[in-house]
Scaffold this active site. Structure first.
Site, short mmCIF file in Angstrom:
data_model
loop_
_atom_site.label_atom_id
_atom_site.label_comp_id
_atom_site.label_asym_id
_atom_site.label_seq_id
_atom_site.Cartn_x
_atom_site.Cartn_y
_atom_site.Cartn_z
N ASP A 1 0.87 -1.16 0.00
CA ASP A 1 0.00 0.00 0.00
C ASP A 1 0.92 1.22 0.00
OD1 ASP A 1 -2.36 1.66 0.41
OD2 ASP A 1 -1.72 1.80 2.51
N ASP B 1 -0.05 5.08 0.85
CA ASP B 1 -0.24 6.14 1.85
C ASP B 1 -0.11 5.61 3.27
OD1 ASP B 1 -0.76 7.52 -0.44
OD2 ASP B 1 -2.91 7.78 -0.07
#
Length: 274
Positions: free
Chosen positions: A18, A20
């Site tokens: 991922d 962020d």
């Protein structure tokens, strides 16, 4: 600790990240709000609103309902934006905005996975126009990101063509596994949010990074490793690690030098014995 260097006679493997709050310390999309404002894409009110959204995101993360509201807001906000202008703004400000907020720990992990022979794939809910340049900056092999519909005039319509979120991320990983021959049981995944639980469940080595409260509880219950990334650092300040072809070339040069040294040492021993 990561596993050993991959045996390339076996099916390939990858590490899925991922973006962020896992690889970078902020929201990738919201980080560009000031640049979009300066480029005339959003007004002052929208810039202030995105700054507040960034604060909320950093303070407590975002659950499913908050992510849906953010998606609706960002989709409406970018309606009518010229895609080429967005790409140019991102390219011009990428290093200034993103380079300083990359977690040192994440950058090291990416390097370690590459050295072990694994592909690195960024899987992000943010838009492809933002995520793809960041992926290139990080040296990722592939990127999965949200895609907006682009009209005949070259502008965003405000509609979402593909939303990389929740179960959709897991579906994208399974599709990549089929096309790239990844053995998911030997693959790795990293995320901070419980909304990425399907992605984490799809691999054999899931990791919770700076997890929100719910994901931390899940990780503890399942015995998943919990990682704490807290050192943002500019990539140019890190020791540069050569790409994989360069590493192989250096290894070959080292082996040749060692062989030459052994031959020289043996010949000296023989000359001394005569």
């Amino acid at each position: 600790m990561l596993g050993p260097v991959e045996n390339h006679s076996l099916p390939r493997t990858a590490a899925f990240f991922d973006l962020d709050k896992t690889v970078i310390a902020k929201s990738s999309t919201l980080t560009f709000s000031k640049s979009f404002y300066q480029g005339g894409l959003i007004n002052r009110r929208a810039a202030l609103r995105t700054a507040y959204a960034q604060f909320v995101f950093l303070a407590g993360g975002a659950d499913h309902d908050q992510m849906e509201r953010m998606r609706e807001y960002l989709s409406a906000m970018c309606r009518g934006w010229n895609v080429q202008q967005v790409k140019e703004i991102v390219a011009e400000t990428l290093h200034d905005l993103i380079d300083p907020i990359i977690y040192d720990e994440a950058a090291s992990l990416i390097e370690e996975h590459h050295t072990a022979g694994r592909d690195v794939v960024i899987v992000s809910t943010s838009g492809a126009e933002v995520v793809e340049p960041i992926g290139e900056l990080l040296g990722a092999d592939r990127v999965v990101a949200t895609r907006m519909v682009v009209g005949a005039d070259g502008c965003f319509t405000g509609e979402v063509e593909y939303y990389a979120y929740g179960p959709t991320k897991a579906e994208a990983i399974r599709e990549l596994a089929e096309t790239e021959r990844y053995d998911l049981a030997r693959c790795y995944a990293y995320s901070d949010s419980v909304t990425d639980l399907p992605m984490l469940e799809s691999v054999g080595h899931p990791h919770a990074v700076n997890p929100d409260r719910t994901l931390r509880r899940e990780a503890l219950a399942r015995g998943w490793p919990i990682l704490d990334f807290h050192r943002p650092v500019q990539l140019k300040q890190r020791l540069s690690v050569p790409p994989r072809p360069a590493l192989l070339a250096m290894a070959a040069i080292g082996a040749a030098a060692a062989t030459a040294g052994l031959v020289w040492y043996t010949s000296r021993r023989r000359a001394s014995a005569v």
